[in-house]
Design a protein around this motif. Structure first.
Motif, short mmCIF file in Angstrom:
data_model
loop_
_atom_site.label_atom_id
_atom_site.label_comp_id
_atom_site.label_asym_id
_atom_site.label_seq_id
_atom_site.Cartn_x
_atom_site.Cartn_y
_atom_site.Cartn_z
N THR A 1 0.84 -1.21 0.00
CA THR A 1 0.00 0.00 0.00
C THR A 1 0.87 1.26 0.00
O THR A 1 0.57 2.23 -0.70
N ALA A 2 1.95 1.22 0.80
CA ALA A 2 2.84 2.37 0.85
C ALA A 2 3.50 2.61 -0.51
O ALA A 2 3.60 3.76 -0.96
N LEU A 3 3.95 1.55 -1.16
CA LEU A 3 4.56 1.71 -2.48
C LEU A 3 3.58 2.29 -3.49
O LEU A 3 3.93 3.17 -4.28
N MET A 4 2.34 1.81 -3.46
CA MET A 4 1.33 2.35 -4.37
C MET A 4 1.06 3.82 -4.08
O MET A 4 0.91 4.63 -5.01
N ALA A 5 1.03 4.16 -2.79
CA ALA A 5 0.77 5.56 -2.43
C ALA A 5 1.91 6.47 -2.88
O ALA A 5 1.68 7.55 -3.43
N PHE A 6 3.15 6.03 -2.63
CA PHE A 6 4.30 6.85 -3.01
C PHE A 6 4.44 6.97 -4.53
O PHE A 6 4.81 8.04 -5.04
N CYS A 7 4.16 5.88 -5.24
CA CYS A 7 4.39 5.88 -6.69
C CYS A 7 3.22 6.46 -7.48
O CYS A 7 3.44 7.02 -8.56
N LEU A 8 2.00 6.30 -6.99
CA LEU A 8 0.84 6.71 -7.77
C LEU A 8 0.18 7.98 -7.24
O LEU A 8 -0.24 8.83 -8.03
N CYS A 9 0.08 8.10 -5.91
CA CYS A 9 -0.66 9.23 -5.33
C CYS A 9 0.23 10.46 -5.13
O CYS A 9 -0.21 11.58 -5.37
N LEU A 10 1.47 10.23 -4.66
CA LEU A 10 2.37 11.36 -4.43
C LEU A 10 3.27 11.52 -5.65
O LEU A 10 4.33 10.93 -5.75
N ARG A 11 2.81 12.31 -6.59
CA ARG A 11 3.49 12.39 -7.88
C ARG A 11 4.83 13.12 -7.80
O ARG A 11 5.73 12.85 -8.57
N LYS A 12 4.95 14.05 -6.86
CA LYS A 12 6.21 14.78 -6.72
C LYS A 12 7.16 14.00 -5.84
O LYS A 12 6.88 13.71 -4.68
N TRP A 13 8.31 13.64 -6.38
CA TRP A 13 9.31 12.87 -5.64
C TRP A 13 10.18 13.83 -4.83
O TRP A 13 10.91 14.63 -5.38
N THR A 14 10.08 13.72 -3.52
CA THR A 14 10.93 14.49 -2.63
C THR A 14 11.99 13.57 -2.03
O THR A 14 11.98 12.35 -2.25
N GLU A 15 12.91 14.17 -1.29
CA GLU A 15 13.96 13.36 -0.65
C GLU A 15 13.35 12.32 0.29
O GLU A 15 13.75 11.15 0.30
N THR A 16 12.36 12.73 1.06
CA THR A 16 11.74 11.82 2.03
C THR A 16 11.01 10.68 1.36
O THR A 16 11.14 9.51 1.77
N THR A 17 10.22 10.97 0.32
CA THR A 17 9.47 9.91 -0.34
C THR A 17 10.39 8.93 -1.05
O THR A 17 10.09 7.74 -1.14
N ILE A 18 11.52 9.40 -1.56
CA ILE A 18 12.49 8.49 -2.19
C ILE A 18 13.06 7.53 -1.16
O ILE A 18 13.14 6.31 -1.39
N PHE A 19 13.47 8.06 0.00
CA PHE A 19 14.00 7.20 1.05
C PHE A 19 12.93 6.22 1.56
O PHE A 19 13.22 5.06 1.83
N MET A 20 11.71 6.70 1.71
CA MET A 20 10.64 5.85 2.21
C MET A 20 10.28 4.74 1.21
O MET A 20 9.99 3.61 1.59
N THR A 21 10.30 5.07 -0.07
CA THR A 21 10.06 4.05 -1.10
C THR A 21 11.13 2.97 -1.05
O THR A 21 10.84 1.77 -1.13
N SER A 22 12.37 3.40 -0.92
CA SER A 22 13.47 2.43 -0.82
C SER A 22 13.34 1.59 0.44
O SER A 22 13.60 0.38 0.42
N LEU A 23 12.91 2.20 1.55
CA LEU A 23 12.72 1.46 2.79
C LEU A 23 11.60 0.43 2.65
O LEU A 23 11.71 -0.70 3.15
N ALA A 24 10.52 0.79 1.96
CA ALA A 24 9.43 -0.16 1.74
C ALA A 24 9.89 -1.35 0.91
O ALA A 24 9.50 -2.50 1.16
N LEU A 25 10.73 -1.11 -0.08
CA LEU A 25 11.28 -2.21 -0.88
C LEU A 25 12.17 -3.11 -0.02
O LEU A 25 12.14 -4.33 -0.17
#
Length: 316
Positions: free
Chosen positions: A40-64
């Motif tokens: 769910t977090a990956l879908m939210a970061f990749c689809l809902c939050l279209r602007k990639w910030t430093e925090t969302t990049i780190f959080m996406t990597s952490l989810a992976l």
């Protein structure tokens, strides 16, 4: 997971049998909840939050990283109850690699998140030069490369060549308990990152509190910091303490049989509970998503008020 019968006659078979049921009780909810939350977090970061910030990049990597930690859990549950054939050793080593990669990749990713947040809040002017989505992506990529290059060569050598049936995730060879491996594991795998995470988090909280700001954004940031600290310290502190105590057993510093059995139970339980980080990280994802949505809403409100102000000025 890292349990092993001691080199003397003390047996831990009763502990191993009990852990077969304990692991099922712990792993099944962690696996089910962790898979749902991280996907769910990956879908939210990749689809809902279209602007990639430093925090969302780190959080996406952490989810992976968390997903890689979750993937071996069904095989761990099977291996705790059934022996695998000697020909499955390479596949077992691959699963063990994923498990350790997920653990220590998550540790370093949380450390990067703490450093990034510390720079942004405590040194905002330097942060404008150092922080960027590109820098966050390169830092995440560096962690993936560093963790894989450190974990894979070590874990592939933790086992002797088996020709008979064996339990995967159990009974590592004495090479895996050598002083060099354990010292590097404790210092570079946990204590160093823990010192960085705690120091950055404490300083950041102090700066936010001393600033006297009580805005929703600052309060949300404090919640993120506390959730990150919890996701780091709660699962990883007991497991690394257990590894150190089990190391003392292998070095024959601890010789009492009852103590050895207690250490075996402690390390297996602690290593099982370390997987709960996959669920605790979800609190970080929630607060980050909430903060991003709040930022978007405030930006829209400011834009709308500016447009109304411009229109009223033009009418005058």
């Amino acid at each position: 997971m890292m349990s092993n019968n001691s080199t003397n006659s003390c047996s831990t078979e009763n502990v191993d049998k009990m852990m077969q049921y304990v692991e099922l009780i712990i792993y099944i909810p962690i696996f089910c909840i962790g898979i749902v939350l991280n996907l769910t977090a990956l879908m939210a970061f990749c689809l809902c939050l279209r602007k990639w910030t430093e925090t969302t990049i780190f959080m996406t990597s952490l989810a992976l990283m968390d997903l890689l930690l979750l993937l071996p859990l069904p095989f761990k549950m099977h291996a705790a109850n059934y022996k695998w054939s000697g020909g499955s050793q390479m596949f077992c080593s691959f699963l063990e690699n994923l498990f350790f990669f997920g653990i220590y990749g998550s540790i370093y990713m949380i450390m990067c998140i703490a450093i990034d947040r510390w720079l942004a809040i405590c040194y905002p002017f330097k942060a404008k030069q150092l922080r960027s989505p590109r820098a966050a992506f390169l830092a995440s990529l560096g962690i993936w490369i560093l963790t894989s290059s450190a974990v894979f060569p070590v874990t592939y050598n933790l086992r002797e060549n088996y020709t008979e049936d064996f339990h995967c995730f159990h009974r590592f060879s004495e090479k895996g308990w050598s002083p060099v491996v354990i010292i590097c594991l404790q210092v570079f795998g946990f204590l160093g990152p823990a010192l960085v995470v705690v120091s950055c988090s404490v300083h950041t909280i102090c700066v936010l509190q001393e600033s006297g700001q009580r805005s929703p954004k600052s309060q949300a940031c404090i919640k993120i910091i506390y959730s990150s600290l919890g996701a780091f310290l709660v699962p990883f502190t007991p497991s690394h303490l257990a590894i150190f105590l089990q190391f003392l057993v292998h070095q024959k510093v601890i010789k009492d049989c009852n103590t050895e059995q207690s250490m075996s139970l402690f390390i297996q339980t602690a290593m099982c509970l370390s997987n709960i980080t996959c669920c605790l990280d979800a609190f970080c994802y929630y607060f980050v998503a909430h903060e991003v949505r709040s930022t978007k809403n405030s930006f829209r409100m400011r834009t709308l008020s500016q447009r109304r102000g411009n229109s009223s000025t033009s009418e005058v």
